[in-house]
Design a protein around this motif. Structure first.
Motif, PDB file in Angstrom:
ATOM      1  N   ILE A 116       0.844  -1.200   0.000  1.00  0.00           N
ATOM      2  CA  ILE A 116       0.000   0.000   0.000  1.00  0.00           C
ATOM      3  C   ILE A 116       0.879   1.251   0.000  1.00  0.00           C
ATOM      4  CG2 ILE A 116      -1.627   1.364   1.352  1.00  0.00           C
ATOM      5  CD1 ILE A 116      -2.980  -0.956  -0.016  1.00  0.00           C
ATOM      6  N   PRO A 121      -1.941  -0.996  -4.438  1.00  0.00           N
ATOM      7  CA  PRO A 121      -3.007  -1.676  -3.708  1.00  0.00           C
ATOM      8  C   PRO A 121      -3.404  -3.022  -4.310  1.00  0.00           C
ATOM      9  CG  PRO A 121      -3.865   0.208  -4.934  1.00  0.00           C
ATOM     10  CD  PRO A 121      -2.369   0.307  -4.973  1.00  0.00           C
ATOM     11  N   LEU A 269      -8.765   3.271  -0.210  1.00  0.00           N
ATOM     12  CA  LEU A 269      -7.632   2.398   0.114  1.00  0.00           C
ATOM     13  C   LEU A 269      -7.412   1.354  -0.975  1.00  0.00           C
ATOM     14  CD1 LEU A 269      -5.560   1.440   2.357  1.00  0.00           C
ATOM     15  CD2 LEU A 269      -7.379  -0.130   3.101  1.00  0.00           C
ATOM     16  N   LEU A 270      -8.503   0.734  -1.432  1.00  0.00           N
ATOM     17  CA  LEU A 270      -8.433  -0.346  -2.432  1.00  0.00           C
ATOM     18  C   LEU A 270      -9.398  -0.005  -3.576  1.00  0.00           C
ATOM     19  CD1 LEU A 270      -8.510  -3.410   0.017  1.00  0.00           C
ATOM     20  CD2 LEU A 270      -6.497  -2.327  -1.005  1.00  0.00           C
TER      21      LEU A 270
END
Length: 523
Positions: A116, A121, A269-270
């Motif tokens: 990350i 990711p 985040l993803l």
């Protein structure tokens, strides 16, 4: 203690250890330690490994069957008395073995965070998912046994799955459950708690009842809206990279601004994963309501491919494009590049719907005592252009004398195929159907091919399907051994389409469209 088939146990352990080394679950230098660790898990003191193996290098075993190796080791554990002679007893040994032969949670989390931090990711999830599969937590072989197909409908191609991956209960365990002691303070509180990581599991007769072993479970700690959450994969995945995101606290599910902030943080985040939540009310919830959690993964569902039937805008949110999807359930799709504005727009839709009543279509926001009926099933993802896309499925859990299980729940005529709640996964167009259908549909096929339509009513496997099966026979007089499976599967898929139509609060008739327009105008 020695076991009867020492040669078989030795081979199973050696090939398992070599497999783990080849998949980088352990290092080359760990092999002898790993061999002895597996022996210990099985409650055995022998046999010794072959000297050529012990002194050699790990070789990836060709055609290795992880389930078969673990079954052999589990059988040895039963023989030595290290575990009970049940399916879950053998499974506890398998999970104990794999939990020992894989990286510790801190090592897994560090590797994920490093990817990350490097701005990768997808590498983070690729590596984590591969490890969960290699360690046997994601049951690839079991998942492969599921029966899957797609059915063309007026709503597009719906995805159908008959779930065969979850093991059936052992009759001895069912009997033992009757004498099990209950424990109001059982640990872990449920199967979604982060305390499951590394838990040894217990049988049905144990204090607190049955709980699966989770020694090979690894959970990635993540932060959503300033709170601690955990990311793991589903052992019995219904779609590609099916993940579960659960709160660190055992608290009830809720759909509100805070929940939407969690979903948006997750796709930040993803961004290659979608994430969504089951609704937070009974009947329409379709999941464990006692533990706050979400589901996501790398899959494009039929709902996401649905065409737009109507576009709309909201005066207070000029940067948000709204669409009514042509979908059996009532779904609004909001799209914007402005995270803050789409968050506020979603909250506005949800708050408006929570208070919305329209008796013309049977929607009632709440009871006189304040008991709520309206909520949403939210799904969020990022588009290829980087925009945020939110799907808000309007849900209502009112019941009536005619439909005691729910007016917007699968109606009785479809219960022979689908009786359970319509949760997040089904809302998006993927049916998860019970294993019983494999035998029942096979029996339906036998009756249809034999022309035995009256026998459908007396056969316990087909009685619930009799009327539906006769309709199939009337619609397909050409049915034969070559076409029967396809015709019956098409019939199941069409039933699923009707099930989803039942769950839609605004139907696709004149009255439903008018009611839909009134709600849109109120936004």
């Amino acid at each position: 203690m020695a076991v009867a088939d020492e040669s078989g146990l030795r081979t199973a352990i050696q090939t398992l250890v070599d497999y783990c080394a080849a998949r980088e679950l352990i290092s080359e230098e760990d092999r002898i330690w790993a061999y002895n660790t597996v022996l210990d898990c099985a409650g055995a003191k022998s046999p010794a490994p072959e000297e050529t193996w012990a002194l050699g290098k790990a070789k990836a075993p060709a055609g290795f069957d992880l389930e078969a190796a673990l079954l052999t080791i589990g059988g040895a554990a039963v023989e030595t008395g290290a575990e009970e002679d049940t399916a879950s007893g053998r499974d506890r040994i398998a999970m104990r073995v794999m939990g020992a032969l894989m990286p510790k949670p801190s090592e897994v989390a560090a590797r994920f965070r490093a990817a990350i931090a490097a701005g990768e990711p997808r590498r983070a999830t690729d590596e984590f998912y591969a490890m969960c599969c290699d360690a046997g937590y994601v049951r690839r072989a079991a998942i492969a046994r599921n029966v899957k197909w797609t059915t063309p409908t007026t709503w597009g191609n719906l995805e159908i799955t008959i779930n065969l991956s979850k093991p059936e209960k052992d009759p001895r365990e069912i009997a033992a459950a009757g004498s099990a002691k209950s424990d109001a303070k059982k640990y872990p509180a449920c199967q979604l708690c982060i305390e499951n990581e590394g838990y040894p599991g217990r049988g049905v007769a144990a204090f607190g009842g049955a709980h699966p072993a989770r020694q090979n479970l690894r959970i990635i700690p993540i932060e959503l809206a300033g709170e601690r959450w955990g990311l793991q994969y589903s052992p019995y995945a219904y779609f590609n990279e099916h993940c579960i995101v659960m709160n660190a606290h055992h608290r009830p599910m809720h759909i509100d601004r805070n929940a939407l902030e969690h979903l948006l943080d997750f796709v930040d985040l993803l961004p290659h994963y979608f994430i969504g939540s089951n609704a937070d009310l009974p009947i329409v919830g379709g999941s464990i309501l006692s533990h706050d959690h979400y589901q996501g993964g790398d899959h494009v569902f039929p709902m996401m491919r649905a065409e737009s039937d109507q576009t709309f805008s909201m005066l207070r949110y000029p940067n948000v494009r709204g669409e009514v999807l042509r979908w059996p359930l009532s779904v609004l799709r909001l799209r914007s590049g402005d995270r803050g504005e789409i968050l506020n727009a979603c909250v506005h839709v949800i708050d408006t719907w929570r208070c919305w009543s329209d008796e013309s279509v049977g929607v009632r926001a709440s009871e006189a005592d304040g008991t709520p009926h309206n909520t949403v099933t939210p799904v969020v993802r990022r588009t290829n252009s980087g925009d945020y896309e939110a799907y808000l499925t309007l849900r209502c859990n009112v019941t009536s004398e005619q439909n005691p299980l729910g007016d917007f729940h699968p109606h009785a005529q479809w219960h022979h195929i689908k009786r359970e709640n319509i949760g997040l996964i089904e809302v998006m167009g993927l049916a998860v159907l019970p294993a019983r259908l494999v035998r029942e549909l096979e029996a339906v096929k036998d009756h249809l091919l034999a022309g035995d339509l009256t026998g459908l009513d007396t056969d316990e496997l087909t009685a619930s399907h009799a009327e539906w099966a006769r309709q199939i026979a009337a619609s397909h007089p050409e049915i034969d051994t070559l076409s029967a499976d396809e015709i019956i599967r098409e019939g199941v898929g069409l039933v699923f389409g009707h099930v989803l139509e039942d769950a839609g609060v605004f139907k696709w008739d004149e009255m439903g469209r008018a009611a839909q327009r009134r709600f849109i105008e109120a936004l």
